[in-house]
Write a protein that holds these residues in place. Structure first.
Motif, PDB file in Angstrom:
ATOM      1  N   GLU A 258       0.818  -1.226   0.000  1.00 26.20           N
ATOM      2  CA  GLU A 258       0.000   0.000   0.000  1.00 26.20           C
ATOM      3  C   GLU A 258       0.842   1.263   0.000  1.00 26.20           C
ATOM      4  N   TRP A 259       2.092   1.126   0.440  1.00 28.52           N
ATOM      5  CA  TRP A 259       2.951   2.303   0.574  1.00 28.52           C
ATOM      6  C   TRP A 259       4.113   2.255  -0.394  1.00 28.52           C
ATOM      7  N   GLU A 260       3.802   1.904  -1.630  1.00 27.18           N
ATOM      8  CA  GLU A 260       4.860   1.788  -2.627  1.00 27.18           C
ATOM      9  C   GLU A 260       5.532   3.142  -2.832  1.00 27.18           C
TER      10      GLU A 260
ATOM     11  N   PRO B 108       6.993   7.026   2.732  1.00 25.39           N
ATOM     12  CA  PRO B 108       5.651   7.022   2.126  1.00 25.39           C
ATOM     13  C   PRO B 108       4.575   7.457   3.116  1.00 25.39           C
ATOM     14  N   HIS B 109       4.913   7.532   4.405  1.00 22.12           N
ATOM     15  CA  HIS B 109       3.972   8.052   5.408  1.00 22.12           C
ATOM     16  C   HIS B 109       4.748   8.606   6.601  1.00 22.12           C
ATOM     17  N   THR B 110       4.070   9.432   7.382  1.00 20.74           N
ATOM     18  CA  THR B 110       4.743  10.055   8.523  1.00 20.74           C
ATOM     19  C   THR B 110       4.860   9.108   9.708  1.00 20.74           C
ATOM     20  N   SER B 111       4.340   7.878   9.565  1.00 22.03           N
ATOM     21  CA  SER B 111       4.430   6.930  10.670  1.00 22.03           C
ATOM     22  C   SER B 111       5.876   6.543  10.966  1.00 22.03           C
ATOM     23  N   ASN B 112       6.801   6.834  10.056  1.00 26.10           N
ATOM     24  CA  ASN B 112       8.220   6.565  10.350  1.00 26.10           C
ATOM     25  C   ASN B 112       8.671   7.341  11.585  1.00 26.10           C
ATOM     26  N   GLY B 113       7.943   8.419  11.921  1.00 26.35           N
ATOM     27  CA  GLY B 113       8.311   9.231  13.089  1.00 26.35           C
ATOM     28  C   GLY B 113       7.963   8.560  14.417  1.00 26.35           C
ATOM     29  N   GLN B 114       7.130   7.518  14.382  1.00 20.33           N
ATOM     30  CA  GLN B 114       6.686   6.909  15.647  1.00 20.33           C
ATOM     31  C   GLN B 114       7.859   6.332  16.434  1.00 20.33           C
ATOM     32  N   VAL B 115       8.557   5.349  15.835  1.00 26.30           N
ATOM     33  CA  VAL B 115       9.663   4.707  16.560  1.00 26.30           C
ATOM     34  C   VAL B 115      10.812   5.698  16.766  1.00 26.30           C
TER      35      VAL B 115
ATOM     36  N   TYR C 278       5.981  10.492   0.063  1.00 27.59           N
ATOM     37  CA  TYR C 278       6.127  10.200  -1.369  1.00 27.59           C
ATOM     38  C   TYR C 278       5.541   8.838  -1.690  1.00 27.59           C
ATOM     39  N   ARG C 279       4.712   8.807  -2.735  1.00 20.92           N
ATOM     40  CA  ARG C 279       4.201   7.505  -3.194  1.00 20.92           C
ATOM     41  C   ARG C 279       4.096   7.516  -4.704  1.00 20.92           C
ATOM     42  N   ARG C 280       4.113   6.297  -5.269  1.00 19.02           N
ATOM     43  CA  ARG C 280       4.031   6.192  -6.730  1.00 19.02           C
ATOM     44  C   ARG C 280       2.569   6.301  -7.125  1.00 19.02           C
TER      45      ARG C 280
ATOM     46  N   TYR D 208       1.617  15.909   1.863  1.00 24.81           N
ATOM     47  CA  TYR D 208       1.932  16.043   3.287  1.00 24.81           C
ATOM     48  C   TYR D 208       1.004  15.170   4.128  1.00 24.81           C
ATOM     49  N   GLN D 209       1.562  14.668   5.222  1.00 23.39           N
ATOM     50  CA  GLN D 209       0.724  13.985   6.224  1.00 23.39           C
ATOM     51  C   GLN D 209       1.005  14.592   7.581  1.00 23.39           C
ATOM     52  N   PHE D 210       0.041  14.463   8.477  1.00 18.59           N
ATOM     53  CA  PHE D 210       0.343  14.779   9.880  1.00 18.59           C
ATOM     54  C   PHE D 210       0.041  13.549  10.722  1.00 18.59           C
ATOM     55  N   GLU D 211       0.968  13.277  11.624  1.00 12.91           N
ATOM     56  CA  GLU D 211       0.930  12.040  12.392  1.00 12.91           C
ATOM     57  C   GLU D 211       0.903  12.397  13.867  1.00 12.91           C
ATOM     58  N   GLY D 212      -0.124  11.937  14.548  1.00 15.04           N
ATOM     59  CA  GLY D 212      -0.183  12.173  15.994  1.00 15.04           C
ATOM     60  C   GLY D 212       0.257  10.919  16.721  1.00 15.04           C
TER      61      GLY D 212
ATOM     62  N   PHE E  25       0.535  -1.689  12.332  1.00 17.30           N
ATOM     63  CA  PHE E  25       1.197  -1.022  13.464  1.00 17.30           C
ATOM     64  C   PHE E  25       0.247  -0.589  14.572  1.00 17.30           C
ATOM     65  N   THR E  26      -1.025  -0.908  14.438  1.00 19.79           N
ATOM     66  CA  THR E  26      -1.970  -0.584  15.514  1.00 19.79           C
ATOM     67  C   THR E  26      -2.868  -1.783  15.783  1.00 19.79           C
ATOM     68  N   GLU E  27      -3.304  -1.928  17.027  1.00 20.63           N
ATOM     69  CA  GLU E  27      -4.222  -3.006  17.379  1.00 20.63           C
ATOM     70  C   GLU E  27      -5.022  -2.574  18.600  1.00 20.63           C
TER      71      GLU E  27
ATOM     72  N   PHE F 124      -1.937   5.802  21.565  1.00 18.25           N
ATOM     73  CA  PHE F 124      -2.638   5.776  20.277  1.00 18.25           C
ATOM     74  C   PHE F 124      -1.877   6.588  19.250  1.00 18.25           C
ATOM     75  N   ALA F 125      -2.220   6.358  17.975  1.00 18.95           N
ATOM     76  CA  ALA F 125      -1.589   7.104  16.878  1.00 18.95           C
ATOM     77  C   ALA F 125      -2.630   7.319  15.791  1.00 18.95           C
ATOM     78  N   PHE F 126      -2.385   8.326  14.996  1.00 16.73           N
ATOM     79  CA  PHE F 126      -3.272   8.547  13.836  1.00 16.73           C
ATOM     80  C   PHE F 126      -2.457   9.261  12.758  1.00 16.73           C
ATOM     81  N   GLY F 127      -2.858   9.122  11.514  1.00 14.62           N
ATOM     82  CA  GLY F 127      -2.114   9.773  10.435  1.00 14.62           C
ATOM     83  C   GLY F 127      -3.009  10.052   9.240  1.00 14.62           C
ATOM     84  N   TRP F 128      -3.000  11.318   8.782  1.00 15.08           N
ATOM     85  CA  TRP F 128      -3.851  11.720   7.659  1.00 15.08           C
ATOM     86  C   TRP F 128      -3.105  12.620   6.699  1.00 15.08           C
TER      87      TRP F 128
HETATM   88  N1  DAH Z   1       0.307   5.703   7.963  1.00 14.12           N
HETATM   89  C1  DAH Z   1      -1.000   5.324   7.529  1.00 14.12           C
HETATM   90  C2  DAH Z   1      -1.193   5.676   6.054  1.00 14.12           C
HETATM   91  O1  DAH Z   1      -0.414   6.397   5.509  1.00 14.12           O
HETATM   92  C3  DAH Z   1      -2.083   6.029   8.310  1.00 14.12           C
HETATM   93  C4  DAH Z   1      -2.102   5.631   9.741  1.00 14.12           C
HETATM   94  C5  DAH Z   1      -2.902   4.602  10.126  1.00 14.12           C
HETATM   95  C6  DAH Z   1      -1.334   6.279  10.677  1.00 14.12           C
HETATM   96  C7  DAH Z   1      -2.973   4.232  11.453  1.00 14.12           C
HETATM   97  C8  DAH Z   1      -1.385   5.909  12.012  1.00 14.12           C
HETATM   98  C9  DAH Z   1      -2.217   4.883  12.380  1.00 14.12           C
HETATM   99  O2  DAH Z   1      -0.687   6.522  12.954  1.00 14.12           O
HETATM  100  O3  DAH Z   1      -2.291   4.543  13.697  1.00 14.12           O
HETATM  101  O4  DAH Z   1      -2.104   5.208   5.440  1.00 14.12           O
END
Ligand code: DAH
Length: 356
Positions: A161-163, A186-193, A212-214, A225-229, A268-270, A321-325
């Motif tokens: 999904e994150w090619e 490809p997503h801001t989730s790299n900032g988590q760890v 960046y994604r194809r 851009y994404q923002f990651e909480g 990465f979430t459950e 918790f985490a979220f990313g949009w």
């Molecule tokens: N990184 C995911 C994406 O790009 C979105 C995402 C999903 C971020 C769940 C998160 C998360 O932090 O908990 O599609």
């Protein structure tokens, strides 16, 4: 031929050569005549001049020939204007350097921040109020952070999904399995760890960065851009997550908007969720845009214990918790913004950008 003839009777080709004759005669006149600048001007461009009369007759030229005759007419006028002002300058008839210093100045056009930058600032401020601090993590990173560290084993199908774009880094052959491939994140989730590795708890971060994604279509661009909480503390619950999402939705999209979370799957979430926001057009009733009253915003969930462990966080004490949009996507869903194509945001056309 005299201009007294009716131009409607003149075929277009003859009309064009008539124009060129007028031009030649005028050039000769400018060159030879001792008349003053004003007299010359009047004779060539004045109301009674042949050129003006011919211009007025343009409307009688057949439709299919209008463009051709129009082009020649403009060229003739321009070239005569230039010649006349050159002569005037050379003979000191007019002084073009004269300037009225008391005239009001011309204001240079004033720019403003790009709309995506405006959205980033607004998002940052909203999360600041909840105690989240904006942090920055690399946009070019080791493959480990956006993939393996997030519980996506090497070549796991979930990563499809994150090619994105990557290079094999020749620096450390085989030494450190975490530092071999370099990717454009490809997503801001790299900032988590990466944030957890700082070793400072609790964590309340908002990581806003380029991704960046194809991909390329009306709702996707290769760079966005994404923002990651990320919130890590003791006894964090889904209720906290929902509270933060609701607060953000009302502050950013408008006080009438609501959010809902739907079960989903992320490595990465459950549990994992997709977050929806009530449609701003029908107010959640259901319309052509949203079908059932809700629009999809992005992903969220409770951070997976494997991810916490990769970040050296003690899972017996902490959870989170985490979220990313996407920033652009959120901006497009904002109340009152009727945008149905993401690409103009990066088209650099000021006529579009200055509307915001
Ligand atoms: N990184 C995911 C994406 O790009 C979105 C995402 C999903 C971020 C769940 C998160 C998360 O932090 O908990 O599609």
């Amino acid at each position: 031929m005299s201009m007294k003839d009716d131009v409607t009777t003149i075929p277009t080709d003859q009309l064009v050569s008539l124009l060129l004759t007028i031009k030649e005669e005028a050039e000769h006149q400018i060159d030879q005549s001792d008349a003053s600048y004003e007299e010359l001007r009047l004779s060539i461009f004045g109301k009674e001049s042949e050129l003006t009369k011919l211009s007025q007759s343009m409307r009688l030229v057949p439709k299919e020939d209008k463009q051709r005759v129009g082009i020649v007419l403009n060229q003739v006028k321009q070239s005569l204007e230039q010649l006349l002002s050159k002569k005037a300058k050379e003979s000191g008839l007019v002084n073009e350097d004269w300037m009225d210093v008391t005239a009001p100045g011309v204001r240079p056009p004033e720019g403003h921040l790009h709309i995506v930058t405006q959205a980033i600032e607004e998002i940052t401020q909203i999360f600041n109020k909840l105690g989240f601090t904006r942090v920055r993590h690399p946009e070019v990173d080791w493959d480990w952070y956006p993939f393996e560290s997030l519980n996506m084993p090497h070549s796991h199908p979930a990563s499809d999904e994150w090619e994105t774009f990557y290079i094999i880094y020749p620096g450390f052959p085989g030494k450190n399995p975490r530092k071999q491939k370099i990717v454009l994140t490809p997503h801001t989730s790299n900032g988590q760890v990466r944030e957890m590795e700082k070793g400072i708890l609790p964590i309340r971060m908002i990581n806003i960065a380029k991704c960046y994604r194809r991909q390329m279509d009306v709702s996707h661009v290769p760079m966005f851009y994404q923002f990651e909480g990320l919130y890590i503390d003791k006894n964090v619950s889904i209720g906290h997550l929902k509270g933060v999402l609701d607060y953000f939705a009302k502050a950013f999209f408008g006080p009438d908007r609501k959010t809902r979370i739907r079960p989903f799957h992320f490595q990465f979430t459950e549990p994992s969720f997709e977050v929806d926001i009530s449609c701003g057009i029908c107010n959640g009733k259901g319309c052509r845009l949203c079908k059932e009253g809700w629009l999809e915003l992005g992903g969220a969930g409770m951070v997976h214990p494997v991810v916490l462990t990769n970040g050296r966080v003690d899972t017996t004490i902490y959870n989170g918790f985490a979220f990313g949009w996407g920033v652009e996507r959120s901006f497009m869903m904002k109340s009152g913004t009727q945008l149905d194509d993401i690409r103009p945001l990066y088209g650099n056309d000021v006529r579009f950008l200055e509307q915001f």
